[in-house]
Design a protein around this motif. Structure first.
Motif, PDB file in Angstrom:
ATOM      1  N   LEU A 137       0.836  -1.206   0.000  1.00  0.00           N
ATOM      2  CA  LEU A 137       0.000   0.000   0.000  1.00  0.00           C
ATOM      3  C   LEU A 137       0.868   1.253   0.000  1.00  0.00           C
ATOM      4  N   ASP A 138       2.111   1.131  -0.367  1.00  0.00           N
ATOM      5  CA  ASP A 138       3.064   2.233  -0.322  1.00  0.00           C
ATOM      6  C   ASP A 138       2.784   3.284  -1.402  1.00  0.00           C
ATOM      7  N   ILE A 139       3.322   4.465  -1.149  1.00  0.00           N
ATOM      8  CA  ILE A 139       3.232   5.615  -2.065  1.00  0.00           C
ATOM      9  C   ILE A 139       1.779   5.947  -2.368  1.00  0.00           C
ATOM     10  N   ASN A 140       1.035   6.192  -1.313  1.00  0.00           N
ATOM     11  CA  ASN A 140      -0.343   6.659  -1.405  1.00  0.00           C
ATOM     12  C   ASN A 140      -0.520   7.809  -0.424  1.00  0.00           C
ATOM     13  N   HIS A 141      -1.750   8.059   0.003  1.00  0.00           N
ATOM     14  CA  HIS A 141      -2.032   9.151   0.944  1.00  0.00           C
ATOM     15  C   HIS A 141      -2.838   8.652   2.138  1.00  0.00           C
ATOM     16  N   PHE A 142      -2.594   7.417   2.553  1.00  0.00           N
ATOM     17  CA  PHE A 142      -3.306   6.883   3.705  1.00  0.00           C
ATOM     18  C   PHE A 142      -2.943   7.661   4.973  1.00  0.00           C
ATOM     19  N   THR A 143      -3.940   7.884   5.811  1.00  0.00           N
ATOM     20  CA  THR A 143      -3.748   8.622   7.062  1.00  0.00           C
ATOM     21  C   THR A 143      -4.177   7.744   8.240  1.00  0.00           C
ATOM     22  N   GLU A 144      -4.162   8.324   9.410  1.00  0.00           N
ATOM     23  CA  GLU A 144      -4.543   7.656  10.663  1.00  0.00           C
ATOM     24  C   GLU A 144      -3.537   6.553  11.007  1.00  0.00           C
ATOM     25  N   ALA A 145      -3.904   5.692  11.924  1.00  0.00           N
ATOM     26  CA  ALA A 145      -2.982   4.685  12.455  1.00  0.00           C
ATOM     27  C   ALA A 145      -2.988   3.409  11.606  1.00  0.00           C
ATOM     28  N   ILE A 146      -1.920   2.657  11.741  1.00  0.00           N
ATOM     29  CA  ILE A 146      -1.864   1.324  11.133  1.00  0.00           C
ATOM     30  C   ILE A 146      -2.820   0.431  11.916  1.00  0.00           C
ATOM     31  N   PRO A 147      -3.790  -0.193  11.267  1.00  0.00           N
ATOM     32  CA  PRO A 147      -4.746  -1.016  12.033  1.00  0.00           C
ATOM     33  C   PRO A 147      -4.079  -2.228  12.667  1.00  0.00           C
ATOM     34  N   ALA A 148      -4.351  -2.434  13.941  1.00  0.00           N
ATOM     35  CA  ALA A 148      -3.799  -3.593  14.646  1.00  0.00           C
ATOM     36  C   ALA A 148      -4.282  -4.900  14.037  1.00  0.00           C
ATOM     37  N   ASP A 149      -5.386  -4.842  13.285  1.00  0.00           N
ATOM     38  CA  ASP A 149      -5.942  -6.041  12.662  1.00  0.00           C
ATOM     39  C   ASP A 149      -4.981  -6.675  11.666  1.00  0.00           C
ATOM     40  N   LEU A 150      -4.017  -5.913  11.169  1.00  0.00           N
ATOM     41  CA  LEU A 150      -3.042  -6.494  10.244  1.00  0.00           C
ATOM     42  C   LEU A 150      -2.231  -7.591  10.935  1.00  0.00           C
ATOM     43  N   GLY A 151      -2.200  -7.570  12.252  1.00  0.00           N
ATOM     44  CA  GLY A 151      -1.491  -8.605  12.996  1.00  0.00           C
ATOM     45  C   GLY A 151      -2.122  -9.985  12.869  1.00  0.00           C
ATOM     46  N   LYS A 152      -3.326 -10.054  12.257  1.00  0.00           N
ATOM     47  CA  LYS A 152      -3.991 -11.351  12.065  1.00  0.00           C
ATOM     48  C   LYS A 152      -3.557 -12.048  10.783  1.00  0.00           C
ATOM     49  N   LEU A 153      -2.752 -11.368   9.969  1.00  0.00           N
ATOM     50  CA  LEU A 153      -2.345 -11.920   8.668  1.00  0.00           C
ATOM     51  C   LEU A 153      -1.142 -12.837   8.847  1.00  0.00           C
ATOM     52  N   LYS A 154      -1.393 -14.010   9.376  1.00  0.00           N
ATOM     53  CA  LYS A 154      -0.308 -14.900   9.814  1.00  0.00           C
ATOM     54  C   LYS A 154       0.544 -15.448   8.674  1.00  0.00           C
ATOM     55  N   GLN A 155       0.067 -15.341   7.426  1.00  0.00           N
ATOM     56  CA  GLN A 155       0.834 -15.837   6.284  1.00  0.00           C
ATOM     57  C   GLN A 155       1.638 -14.726   5.589  1.00  0.00           C
ATOM     58  N   LEU A 156       1.527 -13.514   6.099  1.00  0.00           N
ATOM     59  CA  LEU A 156       2.120 -12.361   5.414  1.00  0.00           C
ATOM     60  C   LEU A 156       3.646 -12.418   5.426  1.00  0.00           C
ATOM     61  N   THR A 157       4.245 -12.193   4.246  1.00  0.00           N
ATOM     62  CA  THR A 157       5.704 -12.156   4.126  1.00  0.00           C
ATOM     63  C   THR A 157       6.217 -10.745   3.806  1.00  0.00           C
ATOM     64  N   TRP A 158       5.393  -9.933   3.136  1.00  0.00           N
ATOM     65  CA  TRP A 158       5.769  -8.555   2.789  1.00  0.00           C
ATOM     66  C   TRP A 158       4.672  -7.611   3.267  1.00  0.00           C
ATOM     67  N   LEU A 159       5.043  -6.647   4.102  1.00  0.00           N
ATOM     68  CA  LEU A 159       4.131  -5.588   4.529  1.00  0.00           C
ATOM     69  C   LEU A 159       4.811  -4.266   4.222  1.00  0.00           C
ATOM     70  N   VAL A 160       4.316  -3.591   3.191  1.00  0.00           N
ATOM     71  CA  VAL A 160       4.987  -2.404   2.656  1.00  0.00           C
ATOM     72  C   VAL A 160       4.007  -1.232   2.708  1.00  0.00           C
TER      73      VAL A 160
END
Length: 322
Positions: A137-160
């Protein structure tokens, strides 16, 4: 009279040719016709929500979107066994808010929306994509906090998520992503301390925290990241000291913490980071003697220690690097 007839015939022929080139108008997507779309109603409606809420008509490439053509033929969409597995829409002029329906793609493996004009918050529903491996989701205009719900993505290898306007603290829940190889949070407005629990990511190779507003010390727990190759924390408000335990990071290639307020001495244990190519400690508050053990860093090509209160001599084999 003959010339008039010829002109009319030529015009008719031109119009027929033009219609053939353009082809018949495509009907809009009927998500209830799963045999036609090739995916479930829910996944089809999720795609249409994305298209409609990010001004799909203005995308650089929106080929076959919202038509009667099967979803597998829509630009950037990959389908396998009736489920959407990839959305590749980077650099495609998506604008507006990412809809919560994006979380209704249960088999999605890759979500790549880099380099667009997306704004607002990152939907918490992304945390429902339990099979997701890559999230860009890089190089955009997202605001606010990083959602803690991303911690549920147990198979994730790249978080950008770099180059946005994200604020708040780094969620400690990200330490649950034990398959993560790259965590890139650079160039945001993140504040607070670096969670020590990030030291629980055994496969992590790249940790990008630079150009934020982070405070406190670099946690000693990061020395547990045995596979770490890049540790970038420059241009923050980091304080505290450099822990000797960091010398255990034998695979580390880049260690860059310039432009912070780190104090104390450079630990002689840093000589154990044998793979190090770049060591950048510029413009901190370091003091004491330069440890001769830095001379053990035979792969080093970039060494920066300016703007500190260091004493002593630089190891002879590193003099040309300063």
């Amino acid at each position: 009279m003959n010339s008039t007839r010829l002109s009319v015939k030529n015009l008719a022929a031109y119009l027929c040719t033009l219609l053939l080139l353009i082809g018949p108008a495509q009907a809009e997507t009927n998500c209830h016709d799963t045999a036609s779309t090739g995916v479930s109603e829910t996944e089809c409606f999720a795609l249409l929500a994305l298209y409609n809420q990010t001004q799909g008509v203005a995308w650089i490439n929106n080929s076959h979107w919202n038509t009667s053509v099967p979803a597998a033929q829509w630009f950037g969409v990959s389908v396998e066994e009736g489920h959407i597995i990839e959305l590749q829409l980077a650099s495609n002029n998506l604008q507006g808010v990412l809809p919560p329906e994006i979380g209704q793609l249960p088999k999605l493996l890759v979500l790549s929306l880099s380099d667009n004009r997306l704004e607002g918050t990152i939907p918490r529903t992304i945390g429902e994509l339990s099979l997701l491996r890559e999230l860009y989701l890089d190089i955009n205009h997202f605001t606010e906090a990083i959602p803690a719900d991303l911690g549920k993505l147990k198979q994730l290898t790249w978080l950008v998520l770099n180059n946005n306007l994200l604020n708040g603290s780094i969620p400690a829940e990200l330490s649950q992503l034990t398959e993560l190889r790259s965590l890139v949070l650079s160039f945001n407005r993140l504040s607070g301390e670096i969670p020590p629990s990030l030291g629980n990511l055994p496969r992590l190779r790249y940790l990008g925290l630079d150009n934020n507003l982070l405070e406190g010390s670099i946690p000693a727990e990061l020395s547990n990241l045995a596979n770490l190759e890049y540790l970038l924390g420059f241009s923050n408000k980091l304080t505290g000291q450099l822990y000797p335990a960091f010398g255990k990071l034998e695979k580390l290639i880049f260690f860059d913490v310039e432009l912070n307020q780190i104090e104390g001495e450079i630990p002689h244990e840093f000589g154990g980071m044998r793979s190090l190519v770049r060591l950048d400690l510029d413009h901190n508050k370091l003091s004491g003697k330069i440890p001769p053990e830095l001379g053990n860093l035979t792969n080093l090509t970039d060494l920066y220690m300016r703007g500190n209160q260091l004493e002593g001599e630089i190891p002879e084999n590193l003099i040309n690097l300063v």
